[in-house]
Design an enzyme around this catalytic site. Structure first.
Site, PDB file in Angstrom:
ATOM      1  N   LYS A  61       0.834  -1.208   0.000  1.00  0.00           N
ATOM      2  CA  LYS A  61       0.000   0.000   0.000  1.00  0.00           C
ATOM      3  C   LYS A  61       0.865   1.252   0.000  1.00  0.00           C
ATOM      4  O   LYS A  61       0.659   2.167  -0.792  1.00  0.00           O
ATOM      5  CB  LYS A  61      -0.904  -0.007   1.245  1.00  0.00           C
ATOM      6  CG  LYS A  61      -1.566   1.318   1.523  1.00  0.00           C
ATOM      7  CD  LYS A  61      -2.455   1.246   2.747  1.00  0.00           C
ATOM      8  CE  LYS A  61      -1.807   1.623   4.046  1.00  0.00           C
ATOM      9  NZ  LYS A  61      -1.506   3.048   4.217  1.00  0.00           N
ATOM     10  N   ASN A  62       1.841   1.290   0.917  1.00  0.00           N
ATOM     11  CA  ASN A  62       2.612   2.522   1.090  1.00  0.00           C
ATOM     12  C   ASN A  62       3.601   2.789  -0.040  1.00  0.00           C
ATOM     13  O   ASN A  62       4.184   3.869  -0.099  1.00  0.00           O
ATOM     14  CB  ASN A  62       3.353   2.501   2.431  1.00  0.00           C
ATOM     15  CG  ASN A  62       2.401   2.710   3.593  1.00  0.00           C
ATOM     16  OD1 ASN A  62       1.214   2.987   3.389  1.00  0.00           O
ATOM     17  ND2 ASN A  62       2.908   2.576   4.808  1.00  0.00           N
ATOM     18  N   CYS A  77      -5.381  12.829  13.101  1.00  0.00           N
ATOM     19  CA  CYS A  77      -5.893  11.499  12.830  1.00  0.00           C
ATOM     20  C   CYS A  77      -5.739  10.687  14.092  1.00  0.00           C
ATOM     21  O   CYS A  77      -5.162  11.158  15.069  1.00  0.00           O
ATOM     22  CB  CYS A  77      -5.179  10.847  11.657  1.00  0.00           C
ATOM     23  SG  CYS A  77      -3.588  10.211  12.088  1.00  0.00           S
ATOM     24  N   ARG A 137      -8.575  -0.775   4.583  1.00  0.00           N
ATOM     25  CA  ARG A 137      -7.715   0.269   4.015  1.00  0.00           C
ATOM     26  C   ARG A 137      -6.365  -0.305   3.606  1.00  0.00           C
ATOM     27  O   ARG A 137      -5.757   0.175   2.664  1.00  0.00           O
ATOM     28  CB  ARG A 137      -7.478   1.382   5.044  1.00  0.00           C
ATOM     29  CG  ARG A 137      -8.687   2.249   5.312  1.00  0.00           C
ATOM     30  CD  ARG A 137      -8.316   3.405   6.199  1.00  0.00           C
ATOM     31  NE  ARG A 137      -7.027   3.949   5.761  1.00  0.00           N
ATOM     32  CZ  ARG A 137      -6.146   4.540   6.546  1.00  0.00           C
ATOM     33  NH1 ARG A 137      -6.388   4.685   7.824  1.00  0.00           N
ATOM     34  NH2 ARG A 137      -5.007   4.995   6.060  1.00  0.00           N
ATOM     35  N   ARG A 188       0.215  14.292  13.468  1.00  0.00           N
ATOM     36  CA  ARG A 188       0.739  14.040  12.119  1.00  0.00           C
ATOM     37  C   ARG A 188       0.659  15.257  11.202  1.00  0.00           C
ATOM     38  O   ARG A 188      -0.063  15.274  10.206  1.00  0.00           O
ATOM     39  CB  ARG A 188       0.001  12.868  11.476  1.00  0.00           C
ATOM     40  CG  ARG A 188       0.291  11.576  12.158  1.00  0.00           C
ATOM     41  CD  ARG A 188      -0.405  10.427  11.499  1.00  0.00           C
ATOM     42  NE  ARG A 188       0.430   9.725  10.563  1.00  0.00           N
ATOM     43  CZ  ARG A 188       0.011   8.678   9.855  1.00  0.00           C
ATOM     44  NH1 ARG A 188      -1.193   8.262   9.944  1.00  0.00           N
ATOM     45  NH2 ARG A 188       0.817   8.072   9.039  1.00  0.00           N
ATOM     46  N   ASP A 205       4.435   0.480  12.084  1.00  0.00           N
ATOM     47  CA  ASP A 205       3.243  -0.172  11.524  1.00  0.00           C
ATOM     48  C   ASP A 205       3.113  -1.641  11.940  1.00  0.00           C
ATOM     49  O   ASP A 205       2.132  -2.297  11.587  1.00  0.00           O
ATOM     50  CB  ASP A 205       3.242  -0.063   9.990  1.00  0.00           C
ATOM     51  CG  ASP A 205       2.866   1.340   9.529  1.00  0.00           C
ATOM     52  OD1 ASP A 205       2.466   2.157  10.366  1.00  0.00           O
ATOM     53  OD2 ASP A 205       2.982   1.616   8.316  1.00  0.00           O
TER      54      ASP A 205
HETATM   55  C1  UD1 Z   1       4.172   6.840   6.564  1.00  0.00           C
HETATM   56  C2  UD1 Z   1       3.335   5.616   6.309  1.00  0.00           C
HETATM   57  C3  UD1 Z   1       2.737   5.104   7.628  1.00  0.00           C
HETATM   58  C4  UD1 Z   1       3.857   4.871   8.646  1.00  0.00           C
HETATM   59  C5  UD1 Z   1       4.730   6.107   8.789  1.00  0.00           C
HETATM   60  C6  UD1 Z   1       5.953   5.869   9.645  1.00  0.00           C
HETATM   61  C7  UD1 Z   1       2.519   5.993   4.071  1.00  0.00           C
HETATM   62  C8  UD1 Z   1       1.381   6.307   3.191  1.00  0.00           C
HETATM   63  N1  UD1 Z   1       2.265   5.983   5.386  1.00  0.00           N
HETATM   64  O1  UD1 Z   1       3.311   7.844   7.083  1.00  0.00           O
HETATM   65  O2  UD1 Z   1       2.065   3.875   7.353  1.00  0.00           O
HETATM   66  O3  UD1 Z   1       3.286   4.586   9.895  1.00  0.00           O
HETATM   67  O4  UD1 Z   1       5.214   6.527   7.487  1.00  0.00           O
HETATM   68  O5  UD1 Z   1       6.702   4.817   9.163  1.00  0.00           O
HETATM   69  O6  UD1 Z   1       3.620   5.736   3.605  1.00  0.00           O
HETATM   70  N2  UD1 Z   1       6.015  14.587  10.958  1.00  0.00           N
HETATM   71  C9  UD1 Z   1       6.058  15.918  11.261  1.00  0.00           C
HETATM   72  N3  UD1 Z   1       5.882  16.818  10.246  1.00  0.00           N
HETATM   73  C10 UD1 Z   1       5.716  16.446   8.943  1.00  0.00           C
HETATM   74  C11 UD1 Z   1       5.691  15.075   8.637  1.00  0.00           C
HETATM   75  C12 UD1 Z   1       5.849  14.167   9.671  1.00  0.00           C
HETATM   76  O7  UD1 Z   1       6.206  16.299  12.407  1.00  0.00           O
HETATM   77  O8  UD1 Z   1       5.568  17.308   8.080  1.00  0.00           O
HETATM   78  C13 UD1 Z   1       6.185  13.586  12.023  1.00  0.00           C
HETATM   79  C14 UD1 Z   1       4.948  12.716  12.230  1.00  0.00           C
HETATM   80  O9  UD1 Z   1       4.002  13.331  13.068  1.00  0.00           O
HETATM   81  C15 UD1 Z   1       5.556  11.472  12.848  1.00  0.00           C
HETATM   82  C16 UD1 Z   1       6.923  11.372  12.150  1.00  0.00           C
HETATM   83  O10 UD1 Z   1       7.176  12.669  11.619  1.00  0.00           O
HETATM   84  O11 UD1 Z   1       5.740  11.642  14.223  1.00  0.00           O
HETATM   85  C17 UD1 Z   1       7.018  10.372  11.027  1.00  0.00           C
HETATM   86  O12 UD1 Z   1       5.902  10.539  10.176  1.00  0.00           O
HETATM   87  P1  UD1 Z   1       5.981  10.250   8.615  1.00  0.00           P
HETATM   88  O13 UD1 Z   1       7.162   9.405   8.294  1.00  0.00           O
HETATM   89  O14 UD1 Z   1       5.823  11.524   7.881  1.00  0.00           O
HETATM   90  O15 UD1 Z   1       4.661   9.401   8.413  1.00  0.00           O
HETATM   91  P2  UD1 Z   1       3.790   9.362   7.099  1.00  0.00           P
HETATM   92  O16 UD1 Z   1       4.670   9.624   5.940  1.00  0.00           O
HETATM   93  O17 UD1 Z   1       2.564  10.176   7.294  1.00  0.00           O
END
Ligand code: UD1
Length: 416
Positions: free
Chosen positions: A22-23, A115, A395, A120, A303
């Protein structure tokens, strides 16, 4: 809303084939926005999140045909706005932001909002886009970005962000000059996306390390590419073998992507043999507790945190499970406690004292991975577990009840 009814106690045995990740599929589908022409993507999983991104791309004017092999063409984009209704159901919708600004010069994407597993934010995506020269405003709940052409820059991510790295890597492919992403995410899904972009003619080096260099090009061309196997789905079946004391052959997977989990499961007493694209996982009787700390790749994936907690709930001894990636990812704990688990949360850690048996109970899925953990707990429990809000599992897991039934689980879906 559908429910899942699980009668625990069956030892799972047999073979299960893993679907596309998925990711990885989500950013790869979004990358079609960078190109005028028909891309062909193979191994696209049949999931609710994939339907959501397809709906979003269609709303922009992207044409597509096929399912597992999907042909997709963003040549005729008619608009650059991703609405709240589409983005609120799936945070990863933010992945259209980078490609849209890069190719169309503008984008308006609803802010995803909070969420279930934490705030996030997308601040790092926005900061990096600004560093690439985009004008970005936050207005009426939307991110509005404009740039006649993005300009290469050196970008340091404060936190390793998976979709942030993907979004900016996509945007930088069409920027003028060179972009260097530092503290980039190293997840296999980032590497898969980079391979797809390279297939489109992008010049990218270093994907899989924490420094990615992207030399911008004038335009990209369509690609023919394959989505990697879903390591989280594979990991969930590995844990299913452990929790039911079963014997499962997991095929069509990439064992190298599961090093952190496999090491933990072996420490816990499971027997795991890997070959090129298969894993044989055997339960090993009563398992021992192990401590787990989630980290960005190649650390233990957040995850799979909920799923390994289900296993630790029935292992012998005390396990400390520490969540460092998201701030609020223990919602499955209260549901597991309802099934007889002995778990206490202390800050970022869950202290799990293994119990001899869990007991079936009505439980509620609060997010995607939490629902997988409750299904695992249900498979090991005495009696019947009824899981509601099953849409969460749809999902991210393709036909999980069919795959588990084929391995001998007593699980069925009740449409509602
Ligand atoms: C992706 C995965 C999700 C997985 C996560 C961590 C997808 C579609 N989803 O989510 O399944 O659980 O990686 O491996 O690939 N953060 C910030 N600011 C930002 C972006 C992130 O503070 O602009 C923080 C988030 O709150 C979190 C951390 O960074 O604490 C990591 O998040 P991130 O790697 O961005 O997760 P996703 O990409 O949303």
């Amino acid at each position: 809303m559908d429910k899942m009814v699980i009668v625990g106690g069956e030892k799972l045995a047999g073979e299960v084939r893993i679907s596309g990740a998925k990711n990885a599929a989500l950013p790869i589908l979004a990358s079609s926005l960078l190109v005028d022409g028909w891309n062909t993507f193979h191994n696209i999983p049949d999931l609710l999140d994939i339907k959501t991104i397809k709906k979003l791309l269609k709303s922009l004017g992207v044409e597509m045909e096929g399912e597992e092999t999907l042909r997709i063409n963003a040549g005729g984009i008619t608009q650059c706005e991703a609405s709240y209704d589409l983005v609120r159901t799936m945070r990863a919708s933010i992945l259209v932001l980078g490609p849209l600004v890069a190719r169309m010069g503008e984008a308006r994407v609803s802010l995803p909002g909070g969420c279930a597993i934490g705030a996030r934010p997308v601040n790092l995506h926005i900061k990096a886009l600004r560093e690439l020269g985009a004008e970005v405003a936050l207005k009426d709940g939307y991110v509005e970005a404009k740039a006649s052409r993005l300009k290469g820059a050196e970008i340091y991510f404060d936190i390793s962000t998976v979709t942030g790295t993907e979004n900016i890597m996509m945007a930088a492919t069409l920027a003028e000059g060179t972009t260097i992403l530092k503290n980039a995410a190293r997840e296999p899904e980032v590497v898969n996306l980079a391979e797809v972009l390279i297939g489109m003619g992008a010049r990218i080096h270093g994907a899989g390390s924490d420094v990615i260099t992207i030399e911008g090009v004038e335009s990209l061309h369509p690609a023919d590419a394959k989505v990697i196997p879903d390591r989280i789905e594979a990991g969930t079946f590995l844990i299913a073998a452990g929790i039911t004391d079963g014997d499962i052959r997991i095929t069509g997977c990439e064992p190298l992507h599961l090093d952190a989990l496999i090491a933990k499961l072996r420490d816990a007493g499971m027997s795991i043999d890997t070959a090129e694209d298969t894993i044989r996982a055997k339960g090993g009787g009563i398992l021992r507790s192990v401590d787990v700390k989630t980290l960005p790749y190649p650390g233990f994936p957040t995850d799979l945190q909920a799923q390994i907690m289900a296993l630790m709930a029935v292992a012998v001894g005390l396990s400390v499970i520490t969540e460092t990636v998201f701030e609020n990812r223990f919602m499955h704990v209260s549901e597991m406690i309802r099934m007889g688990a002995d778990i206490v949360i202390q800050g970022k850690s869950a202290i799990v004292r293994g119990v001899p048996k869990l007991h079936g109970a009505p439980v509620m899925a609060t997010d995607l991975r939490a629902s997988a953990s409750l299904i695992l707990a249900g498979l090991a429990a005495e009696g019947t577990t009824v899981l509601s809000r099953v849409y969460h599992i749809d999902r991210g897991y393709q036909q999980i009840e069919k795959k588990l039934s084929a391995l001998g689980a007593d699980i069925r879906r009740i449409p509602g």
